[in-house]
Design a protein around this motif. Structure first.
Motif, PDB file in Angstrom:
ATOM      1  N   ALA A   1       0.687  -1.923 -28.264  1.00 36.26           N
ATOM      2  CA  ALA A   1       0.158  -2.407 -29.537  1.00 36.26           C
ATOM      3  C   ALA A   1       1.303  -2.855 -30.434  1.00 36.26           C
ATOM      4  O   ALA A   1       2.455  -2.438 -30.253  1.00 36.26           O
ATOM      5  N   PRO A   2       1.009  -3.699 -31.417  1.00 33.53           N
ATOM      6  CA  PRO A   2       2.063  -4.133 -32.338  1.00 33.53           C
ATOM      7  C   PRO A   2       2.569  -2.983 -33.185  1.00 33.53           C
ATOM      8  O   PRO A   2       1.884  -1.981 -33.384  1.00 33.53           O
ATOM      9  N   ALA A   3       3.770  -3.146 -33.711  1.00 36.29           N
ATOM     10  CA  ALA A   3       4.369  -2.150 -34.591  1.00 36.29           C
ATOM     11  C   ALA A   3       5.112  -2.860 -35.703  1.00 36.29           C
ATOM     12  O   ALA A   3       5.605  -3.980 -35.532  1.00 36.29           O
ATOM     13  N   GLY A   4       5.171  -2.227 -36.872  1.00 35.14           N
ATOM     14  CA  GLY A   4       5.886  -2.810 -37.989  1.00 35.14           C
ATOM     15  C   GLY A   4       5.115  -3.937 -38.637  1.00 35.14           C
ATOM     16  O   GLY A   4       3.887  -3.965 -38.617  1.00 35.14           O
ATOM     17  N   GLU A   5       5.840  -4.895 -39.209  1.00 36.28           N
ATOM     18  CA  GLU A   5       5.211  -5.997 -39.929  1.00 36.28           C
ATOM     19  C   GLU A   5       5.348  -7.300 -39.155  1.00 36.28           C
ATOM     20  O   GLU A   5       6.443  -7.660 -38.732  1.00 36.28           O
ATOM     21  N   LEU A   6       4.206  -7.988 -38.985  1.00 37.63           N
ATOM     22  CA  LEU A   6       4.172  -9.279 -38.325  1.00 37.63           C
ATOM     23  C   LEU A   6       3.534 -10.297 -39.264  1.00 37.63           C
ATOM     24  O   LEU A   6       2.851  -9.931 -40.215  1.00 37.63           O
ATOM     25  N   ARG A   7       3.732 -11.566 -38.951  1.00 40.55           N
ATOM     26  CA  ARG A   7       3.084 -12.630 -39.719  1.00 40.55           C
ATOM     27  C   ARG A   7       2.420 -13.593 -38.753  1.00 40.55           C
ATOM     28  O   ARG A   7       3.042 -14.055 -37.793  1.00 40.55           O
TER      29      ARG A   7
END
Length: 312
Positions: free
Chosen positions: A30-36
């Motif tokens: 899964a994604p982690a942190g901040e994405l755009r």
């Protein structure tokens, strides 16, 4: 609608339902942190009136979504983004908000125009799946999830209640059994909105408002029946649609905050995905199922992830 017709519609859904069971393989993280997320320029609205895109659903090799305005009756159409990036109109007058699929290539649509949940073939033929509770039409069906056994769950806020006459005295979340029986899952959320199921289909997720803040609730499903809801995440912004990845993480859109936040099944926040306009919903798609598509205010975004998830 007569009960016999409801049962026939739901039997069709049962025989072709998109399984919500855990995928045979679930790889990646899964994604982690901040994405755009990146805006898909070809999908920018061509309408002059303000409105929203809603209900993204991936079917075969294309993304379908609703495009409605805030004018009288909330006129809505269903659009298609194909694999080549071309956008076209599929159904010009769908009256739809949230979308799902029945696994046979048909669209299941929350239709505020008809105050019902409808089935659309891709050539525009419509039929009602369910259109009333306690002898009255619904307010404005918004979002839904279809279980592997054909059971349908949907939210009924009052956002587009004026699209057609009539409605319910409360905003609710409903369960429609495969025999057509409609029961209430929850009537304590103000304007319940996003609805999703866990990959194994054993937990129902619904978001909505309590007082002046949004919440995400989970409902354990026992013998096919949702139990009393528990607050999984509190103090959300105004929540909207959701997606779920194959690990069971929940991607919750926060409409006015222009973001999605990703939570584990235990309610722990693990990532944020930002966009540049108000956001409404999300779904996984693409050739490998790892692109998250996001709808919002006249815009469509995408972000490439390392995990597959629900197609609506």
């Amino acid at each position: 609608m007569k009960l016999r017709h409801i049962v026939l519609s739901l039997t069709a859904a049962l025989s072709t339902a998109t399984a919500m069971a855990a995928p045979a393989t679930c790889t990646g993280t899964a994604p982690a942190g901040e994405l755009r997320a990146t805006r898909i320029a070809a999908a920018n609205t061509t309408r002059s009136e303000p409105g929203l895109y809603e209900g993204p659903v991936w079917i075969k090799d294309a993304l379908y979504f609703s495009d409605f305005t805030f004018g009288p009756g909330f006129p809505s159409r269903i659009m298609k983004l194909d694999a080549d990036g071309k956008v076209s109109v599929v159904i010009d007058d769908s009256g739809s908000n949230g979308l799902a699929t029945d696994g046979k290539g048909n669209l299941i649509a929350a239709t505020h125009k008809y105050k019902s949940v409808s089935r659309y073939t891709l050539d525009g033929q419509r039929s009602d799946i369910v259109k009333e509770y306690a002898g009255q039409v619904f307010n404005s069906p918004n979002d839904m999830a279809l279980a592997a056994d054909g059971t349908l769950y949907f939210s009924d806020p009052d956002f587009q209640r004026t699209a057609a006459p009539g409605g319910q005295d409360k905003t609710r979340v409903y369960r429609v059994a495969t025999d057509g029986k409609v029961t209430v899952v929850d009537d304590t959320l103000r304007n319940p909105n996003g609805v999703s199921l866990s990959p194994r289909g054993d937990v129902l997720y619904v978001n909505g408002m309590v007082g002046d803040h949004g919440v995400l609730r989970s409902y354990a499903i026992v013998n096919g029946v949702p139990q009393r809801g528990k607050e999984l995440v509190g103090k959300l912004g105004v929540p909207d649609g959701m997606a779920v990845d194959c690990h069971g993480n929940i991607y919750v859109t926060e409409h006015e905050d222009r973001r999605l936040r990703v939570f584990t099944p235990a309610g722990k926040e693990i990532a944020t995905i930002k966009v540049d306009a108000n956001v409404t919903n999300a779904a996984f798609g693409g050739s490998d199922g790892k692109t998250l598509y996001i709808t919002g205010a006249g815009a469509l975004w995408q972000v490439k992830l390392n995990v597959t998830g629900s197609p609506y």
